[in-house]
Design a protein around this motif. Sequence first.
Motif, PDB file in Angstrom:
ATOM      1  N   LEU A   6      -2.753   3.566   8.702  1.00  0.00           N
ATOM      2  CA  LEU A   6      -1.874   4.156   7.685  1.00  0.00           C
ATOM      3  C   LEU A   6      -1.019   5.276   8.264  1.00  0.00           C
ATOM      4  N   ASN A   7      -1.562   6.007   9.217  1.00  0.00           N
ATOM      5  CA  ASN A   7      -0.800   7.081   9.863  1.00  0.00           C
ATOM      6  C   ASN A   7       0.383   6.535  10.652  1.00  0.00           C
ATOM      7  N   GLU A   8       0.272   5.311  11.126  1.00  0.00           N
ATOM      8  CA  GLU A   8       1.305   4.721  11.969  1.00  0.00           C
ATOM      9  C   GLU A   8       2.359   3.931  11.185  1.00  0.00           C
ATOM     10  N   LEU A   9       2.103   3.659   9.929  1.00  0.00           N
ATOM     11  CA  LEU A   9       3.032   2.836   9.144  1.00  0.00           C
ATOM     12  C   LEU A   9       4.300   3.596   8.782  1.00  0.00           C
ATOM     13  N   ASP A  10       5.385   2.866   8.714  1.00  0.00           N
ATOM     14  CA  ASP A  10       6.648   3.405   8.234  1.00  0.00           C
ATOM     15  C   ASP A  10       6.662   3.224   6.723  1.00  0.00           C
ATOM     16  N   SER A  11       6.465   4.290   5.995  1.00  0.00           N
ATOM     17  CA  SER A  11       6.356   4.204   4.528  1.00  0.00           C
ATOM     18  C   SER A  11       7.697   3.888   3.863  1.00  0.00           C
ATOM     19  N   SER A  12       8.785   3.921   4.619  1.00  0.00           N
ATOM     20  CA  SER A  12      10.083   3.566   4.029  1.00  0.00           C
ATOM     21  C   SER A  12      10.275   2.047   3.980  1.00  0.00           C
ATOM     22  N   LYS A  13       9.330   1.303   4.580  1.00  0.00           N
ATOM     23  CA  LYS A  13       9.410  -0.155   4.601  1.00  0.00           C
ATOM     24  C   LYS A  13       8.240  -0.755   3.834  1.00  0.00           C
ATOM     25  N   ASP A  14       8.408  -2.000   3.417  1.00  0.00           N
ATOM     26  CA  ASP A  14       7.277  -2.729   2.834  1.00  0.00           C
ATOM     27  C   ASP A  14       6.307  -3.067   3.956  1.00  0.00           C
ATOM     28  N   ASN A  15       5.027  -2.945   3.689  1.00  0.00           N
ATOM     29  CA  ASN A  15       4.012  -3.196   4.705  1.00  0.00           C
ATOM     30  C   ASN A  15       2.957  -4.155   4.169  1.00  0.00           C
ATOM     31  N   LEU A  16       2.433  -4.953   5.054  1.00  0.00           N
ATOM     32  CA  LEU A  16       1.325  -5.843   4.738  1.00  0.00           C
ATOM     33  C   LEU A  16       0.202  -5.530   5.720  1.00  0.00           C
ATOM     34  N   ILE A  17      -0.957  -5.224   5.183  1.00  0.00           N
ATOM     35  CA  ILE A  17      -2.132  -4.960   6.008  1.00  0.00           C
ATOM     36  C   ILE A  17      -3.160  -6.037   5.691  1.00  0.00           C
ATOM     37  N   THR A  59     -20.743  -5.102   1.792  1.00  0.00           N
ATOM     38  CA  THR A  59     -19.343  -5.522   1.698  1.00  0.00           C
ATOM     39  C   THR A  59     -18.665  -4.839   0.517  1.00  0.00           C
ATOM     40  N   ASP A  60     -19.349  -4.765  -0.616  1.00  0.00           N
ATOM     41  CA  ASP A  60     -18.799  -4.068  -1.789  1.00  0.00           C
ATOM     42  C   ASP A  60     -18.523  -2.602  -1.477  1.00  0.00           C
ATOM     43  N   SER A  61     -19.417  -1.963  -0.717  1.00  0.00           N
ATOM     44  CA  SER A  61     -19.218  -0.548  -0.382  1.00  0.00           C
ATOM     45  C   SER A  61     -18.003  -0.375   0.533  1.00  0.00           C
ATOM     46  N   ILE A  62     -17.774  -1.332   1.418  1.00  0.00           N
ATOM     47  CA  ILE A  62     -16.595  -1.280   2.293  1.00  0.00           C
ATOM     48  C   ILE A  62     -15.322  -1.455   1.463  1.00  0.00           C
ATOM     49  N   LEU A  63     -15.339  -2.395   0.526  1.00  0.00           N
ATOM     50  CA  LEU A  63     -14.176  -2.591  -0.345  1.00  0.00           C
ATOM     51  C   LEU A  63     -13.880  -1.327  -1.154  1.00  0.00           C
ATOM     52  N   LYS A  64     -14.914  -0.678  -1.621  1.00  0.00           N
ATOM     53  CA  LYS A  64     -14.733   0.571  -2.372  1.00  0.00           C
ATOM     54  C   LYS A  64     -14.103   1.640  -1.484  1.00  0.00           C
ATOM     55  N   ARG A  65     -14.568   1.748  -0.242  1.00  0.00           N
ATOM     56  CA  ARG A  65     -14.007   2.738   0.679  1.00  0.00           C
ATOM     57  C   ARG A  65     -12.538   2.446   0.963  1.00  0.00           C
ATOM     58  N   ILE A  66     -12.208   1.174   1.131  1.00  0.00           N
ATOM     59  CA  ILE A  66     -10.809   0.792   1.358  1.00  0.00           C
ATOM     60  C   ILE A  66      -9.961   1.217   0.168  1.00  0.00           C
TER      61      ILE A  66
END
Length: 91
Positions: A6-17, A59-66
């Motif tokens: 997230l630190n490296e993304l250009d927030s002025s563009k649409d992004n897909l992760i 897995t649920d806990s990881i999804l929550k953290r995301i």
Amino acid sequence: MLENLLNELDSSKDNLIVLHLFGSHFPYKNRFPENYSTLLKKGDLSEMEYNYIKSIEYTDSILKRIFCVLTERISDPFMICYVSDHGEDPA
């Protein structure tokens, strides 16, 4: 890893992760950290059933953290799509 990305993304563009999670595949005991604690009680569950449920809980806990990281870091609307590749019946 997600926070660094997230630190490296250009927030002025649409992004897909795309994140590929480890999931809940056999052997289930290898799908969560050895030190992962749970409120789940083994009770009458077999070791395989217990570890399967614990892997899903992890897995649920990881999804929550995301979700928490994204809601804290991104002010623009975003979408999360979680696709489970399949289900298993360890019984």
